[in-house]
Design an enzyme around this catalytic site. Structure first.
Site, short mmCIF file in Angstrom:
data_model
loop_
_atom_site.label_atom_id
_atom_site.label_comp_id
_atom_site.label_asym_id
_atom_site.label_seq_id
_atom_site.Cartn_x
_atom_site.Cartn_y
_atom_site.Cartn_z
N CYS A 183 21.56 -4.61 -5.84
CA CYS A 183 20.87 -4.07 -7.01
C CYS A 183 19.52 -3.46 -6.61
CB CYS A 183 20.73 -5.15 -8.07
SG CYS A 183 20.27 -4.52 -9.70
N HIS A 235 26.41 -6.62 -9.05
CA HIS A 235 26.04 -8.02 -8.81
C HIS A 235 27.31 -8.78 -8.41
CE1 HIS A 235 21.98 -8.45 -11.09
NE2 HIS A 235 22.13 -7.23 -10.63
N GLU A 282 27.80 -11.69 -7.39
CA GLU A 282 27.84 -13.16 -7.57
C GLU A 282 28.59 -13.57 -8.84
OE1 GLU A 282 25.18 -12.37 -10.77
OE2 GLU A 282 25.43 -11.43 -8.81
#
Length: 381
Positions: A275, A359, A361
């Protein structure tokens, strides 16, 4: 229903003079910010505590917000970072065995304002067509609003271009992280057999990103956004991670880009960015970043990996993007958005230096991109 019960108790004022009235919940008072929308169907608590939302109010396009309450396990940082929330329906009583508190109480105790009863479809269309507007949000249980003053406050908001927000959300001092991803039935286990020493630069890092690094076999030392090359190298890392974060990458890059360039020029260390970290790596390599019309915010964004043609459904949260046309020789575009063709990943030719816009995760969001953490770990082996 009496008139007192239907009287609006919250007001959202856009800088162009458009007014949305609704029912307030959470904290009372006023705030100004940039307004964005998020299309995720789950994870409102993770979104509100994502440091990448500093300086923004989030419009949730999914109507059922608050129905699972809140729990400390889902916080991505210590306190909410988003300035406020806009929803279609004010939250009903939560229904989840994990709930510790109601969303409205959670917001109120943390000083965050929310408005329900808003036509979020109309608001989302306005954001898409006109770009992310500057807004003022007010919650007054008595329903007293100075509309002209709120519009003036929205117009006076400086915006996010040229603003370094990473310094406001980064950690105050360095710390070690060894908590891994949540797994049934034990919850968050600890990494006891780490194989790689990683320094993570905290530009607004989400906890689950750090957990993913730990789960990939990394012993993680988190340093503040302003850490220098010497401070990083003092930990003798096997790799360096550049985290997500808020604000204008060019502004944060004033101090972070020279540090990244020093790492690139003086070491052969693997570097992985996500990001804001992706955008600042691109700046360090000589590319440029641009402000997007309304950004990408959601958990259903299709991204194609160019080398394989594989499509990943990803979680995204960014209002700036790397300009793919500005990538210099030796920097390869690895991922692109299938929504609008914007850049979503780069890598340095012949070196283990890479980054992605999404992202990976997955908190909230799909898990298609977890492999990137394993790729980073493999590059340190």
């Amino acid at each position: 229903m009496s008139a007192a019960q239907t009287k609006p108790t919250a007001c959202l004022a856009l800088a162009d003079g458009t007014i949305f009235m609704g029912q307030g919940f959470g904290a009372t008072g006023q705030t100004t910010a940039e307004l964005c929308f998020n299309t995720a169907m789950t994870g409102y608590q993770e979104i509100m505590t994502d440091p990448s939302y500093a300086g923004q109010i989030v419009t949730f396009t999914f109507p059922h917000i608050g129905n699972t309450g809140t729990t400390p396990e889902d916080d991505e940082t210590g306190e909410p970072v988003a300035e406020g929330m806009v929803v279609k329906w004010a939250p009903t009583q939560s229904s989840s065995w994990r709930a510790v508190s109601e969303l409205s109480d959670w917001l109120a105790s943390r000083g965050r304002i929310a408005i329900g009863g808003v036509d979020t479809r109309r608001l989302t269309r306005a954001i898409r067509q006109q770009g992310a507007p500057h807004v003022a949000l007010a919650h007054d249980p008595d329903g007293n609003f100075d509309i002209e003053a709120l519009v003036a406050k929205a117009r006076a908001f400086a915006g996010l271009e040229g603003v370094d927000l990473a310094k406001e959300v980064t950690c105050a001092q360095s710390y070690r992280w060894d908590e891994m991803r949540w797994a049934w039935p034990d919850g968050f286990a600890r990494q006891k057999d780490a194989k790689h020493k990683v320094v993570a630069l905290d530009f607004g890092a989400k906890r689950n990103i750090l957990r993913c690094l730990a789960s990939a076999g990394c012993d993680v030392m988190v340093l503040p956004a302003t850490a220098t090359y010497d401070e990083i190298m003092a930990h003798e890392p096997d790799g360096v991670f550049l985290s997500n974060g808020p604000g204008d990458p060019a502004a944060t890059g004033e101090y972070a880009v020279p540090m990244i360039q020093e790492l690139l020029n003086k070491t052969q260390l693997p570097i992985f960015g996500i990001c804001l970290g992706h955008q600042m790596l691109a700046l360090a390599l000589g590319a440029k970043t641009i402000k997007m019309n309304h950004g990408h915010h959601g958990a259903n964004h299709p991204v194609k990996e160019n080398a394989t043609g594989k499509v990943e459904i990803t979680s995204m949260n960014h209002g700036f993007a790397v300009d793919a046309q500005s990538l210099p020789d030796g920097v390869i575009e690895t991922h692109v958005s299938l929504f609008d063709g914007s850049n979503c990943g780069i890598k340095l030719q012949d070196r283990p230096v890479f980054s992605v816009q999404q992202h990976p995760e997955a908190s909230p969001g799909p898990q298609d991109s977890f492999y990137l953490f394993e790729r980073f770990a493999a590059s340190m082996s």
